[in-house]
Each structure stands twice: as structure tokens, then as C-alpha cells.
Write a protein that holds these residues in place. Structure first.
Motif, PDB file in Angstrom:
ATOM      1  N   ASP A   1     -29.079  29.884  56.203  1.00 30.15           N
ATOM      2  CA  ASP A   1     -30.117  30.435  57.080  1.00 30.15           C
ATOM      3  C   ASP A   1     -30.797  31.625  56.410  1.00 30.15           C
ATOM      4  OD1 ASP A   1     -29.505  28.540  59.042  1.00 30.15           O
ATOM      5  OD2 ASP A   1     -28.449  29.968  60.338  1.00 30.15           O
ATOM      6  N   ALA A   2     -30.008  32.499  55.802  1.00 31.06           N
ATOM      7  CA  ALA A   2     -30.560  33.676  55.117  1.00 31.06           C
ATOM      8  C   ALA A   2     -31.444  33.272  53.937  1.00 31.06           C
ATOM      9  CB  ALA A   2     -29.430  34.597  54.643  1.00 31.06           C
ATOM     10  N   ALA A   3     -31.145  32.107  53.360  1.00 28.79           N
ATOM     11  CA  ALA A   3     -31.933  31.608  52.230  1.00 28.79           C
ATOM     12  C   ALA A   3     -33.173  30.859  52.690  1.00 28.79           C
ATOM     13  CB  ALA A   3     -31.063  30.696  51.360  1.00 28.79           C
ATOM     14  N   GLY A   4     -33.307  30.670  54.007  1.00 32.90           N
ATOM     15  CA  GLY A   4     -34.472  29.956  54.525  1.00 32.90           C
ATOM     16  C   GLY A   4     -34.341  28.450  54.460  1.00 32.90           C
ATOM     17  N   THR A   5     -33.120  27.962  54.388  1.00 34.59           N
ATOM     18  CA  THR A   5     -32.878  26.519  54.367  1.00 34.59           C
ATOM     19  C   THR A   5     -31.809  26.217  55.412  1.00 34.59           C
ATOM     20  OG1 THR A   5     -32.473  24.608  52.932  1.00 34.59           O
ATOM     21  CG2 THR A   5     -31.248  26.628  52.414  1.00 34.59           C
TER      22      THR A   5
ATOM     23  N   VAL B   1     -28.239  20.274  52.502  1.00 41.92           N
ATOM     24  CA  VAL B   1     -27.119  20.274  51.557  1.00 41.92           C
ATOM     25  C   VAL B   1     -27.067  18.928  50.845  1.00 41.92           C
ATOM     26  CG1 VAL B   1     -24.592  20.389  51.327  1.00 41.92           C
ATOM     27  CG2 VAL B   1     -25.793  21.985  52.846  1.00 41.92           C
ATOM     28  N   VAL B   2     -27.013  18.988  49.515  1.00 44.63           N
ATOM     29  CA  VAL B   2     -26.960  17.762  48.721  1.00 44.63           C
ATOM     30  C   VAL B   2     -25.582  17.506  48.115  1.00 44.63           C
ATOM     31  CG1 VAL B   2     -29.429  17.768  48.202  1.00 44.63           C
ATOM     32  CG2 VAL B   2     -27.852  18.898  46.637  1.00 44.63           C
ATOM     33  N   LYS B   3     -24.768  18.550  47.991  1.00 47.06           N
ATOM     34  CA  LYS B   3     -23.448  18.413  47.350  1.00 47.06           C
ATOM     35  C   LYS B   3     -22.499  19.426  47.938  1.00 47.06           C
ATOM     36  CE  LYS B   3     -20.702  17.023  43.810  1.00 47.06           C
ATOM     37  NZ  LYS B   3     -19.458  17.675  44.078  1.00 47.06           N
TER      38      LYS B   3
ATOM     39  N   VAL C   1     -21.211  24.690  48.476  1.00 49.86           N
ATOM     40  CA  VAL C   1     -22.269  23.694  48.592  1.00 49.86           C
ATOM     41  C   VAL C   1     -23.450  24.038  47.695  1.00 49.86           C
ATOM     42  CG1 VAL C   1     -21.670  23.154  51.003  1.00 49.86           C
ATOM     43  CG2 VAL C   1     -23.522  24.748  50.544  1.00 49.86           C
ATOM     44  N   ILE C   2     -24.242  23.010  47.441  1.00 50.66           N
ATOM     45  CA  ILE C   2     -25.542  23.148  46.801  1.00 50.66           C
ATOM     46  C   ILE C   2     -26.550  22.536  47.762  1.00 50.66           C
ATOM     47  CG2 ILE C   2     -26.998  22.521  44.825  1.00 50.66           C
ATOM     48  CD1 ILE C   2     -24.335  22.127  43.244  1.00 50.66           C
ATOM     49  N   ALA C   3     -27.627  23.264  48.048  1.00 47.32           N
ATOM     50  CA  ALA C   3     -28.650  22.791  48.983  1.00 47.32           C
ATOM     51  C   ALA C   3     -30.034  22.918  48.366  1.00 47.32           C
ATOM     52  CB  ALA C   3     -28.602  23.601  50.270  1.00 47.32           C
ATOM     53  N   LEU C   4     -30.955  22.130  48.872  1.00 48.71           N
ATOM     54  CA  LEU C   4     -32.361  22.304  48.516  1.00 48.71           C
ATOM     55  C   LEU C   4     -32.860  23.596  49.159  1.00 48.71           C
ATOM     56  CD1 LEU C   4     -33.654  18.685  49.140  1.00 48.71           C
ATOM     57  CD2 LEU C   4     -33.145  19.753  46.930  1.00 48.71           C
TER      58      LEU C   4
END
Length: 129
Positions: free
Chosen positions: A66-70, A75-77, A125-128
Motif C-alpha cells: 500500500d505504501a508503495a502504491g500497489t 504480486v507476481v512471486k 514477495v515481488i509485485a508490479l
């Protein structure tokens, strides 16, 4: 700060236990550091089972995203570390309550890990972005 890298942080997730960022945004992705089931208000692990700690770790991840704006839907991984592989079903149940989209993240999960603070679960995690 290095060109193209942005540190992501929020008071709504536990502060880093060492020399790392809660997350880093780079090249269209957000890389969230491993999150334990720590309640950010108390700084302590939540009491209960591996599933309880997994649920809190996922809440922490959501706050960081949320803080990152996503968000969790981006989440992709994911990587799930468990102290005891026998906790897989319980941890997977908590995980499946968060990742409910038609495309769930790619994931690896493994057990028999020594995790900081005596935690039962750690998730990164890794997210877009």
C-alpha cells in the motif's frame, strides 16, 4: 540514493530487524523483504500458530505494498519459509485467503528453516509497481 531505486517504508509494518529496507521499488517492481508475523504496534510476534503468523506477515506485506502504491493483486512471486514443513497446510490456508484473484502469484514454499526471532513463518514477495 542510487538512481532508479526507491526505498519503501511504512510505520504500519514492522521496522527492519537489520540492515535492509522494508521494500525497494526498482524497474517497475516492488521487492518486499521477508516479513515475519510481527505486530507492528508491539514489535512482537503474534501469539498462536504458524497460520496466525502467516496471516500477520501477509498483513505486513499488504501495508508495505500500500505504501508503495500497489497491492496484493499485483504480486507476481512469493517465497514462504517455514520452520516446520508440517505447517504447510495451515500456512497455505492463510495464504489462500489473501491471494484470491484469478491469477495467483508464482510461489515456492519450503520448511525446516531457522527464522529470526524464533518465528514460524517468513514471507517475501515481488509485485508490479
Amino acid at each position: 540514493m542510487d538512481e532508479g531505486l526507491e526505498e519503501i517504508g511504512t510505520p504500519y509494518a514492522p521496522q527492519a530487524l537489520g540492515a535492509y529496507s522494508q521494500a525497494v521499488s526498482a524497474n517497475g517492481f516492488v521487492f518486499v523483504s521477508g516479513q515475519l508475523g510481527i505486530d507492528p504496534e508491539t514489535g512482537e510476534l503474534v501469539e498462536g500458530t504458524a497460520g496466525d503468523q502467516a496471516a500477520q506477515a501477509l498483513k505486513n506485506i499488504k501495508s508495505i505494498l500500500d505504501a508503495a502504491g500497489t497491492g496484493m493483486e499485483k504480486v507476481v512471486k512469493a517465497t514462504v519459509y517455514m520452520r516446520n514443513v508440517e505447517d504447510f497446510t495451515e500456512v497455505d490456508k492463510a495464504y489462500s485467503q489473501v491471494f484470491i484473484g484469478s491469477v495467483r502469484p508464482a510461489r515456492v514454499a519450503f520448511g525446516n528453516n531457522m527464522i529470526p526471532k524464533g518465528a514460524l513463518v517468513e514471507i517475501d514477495v515481488i509485485a508490479l509497481a
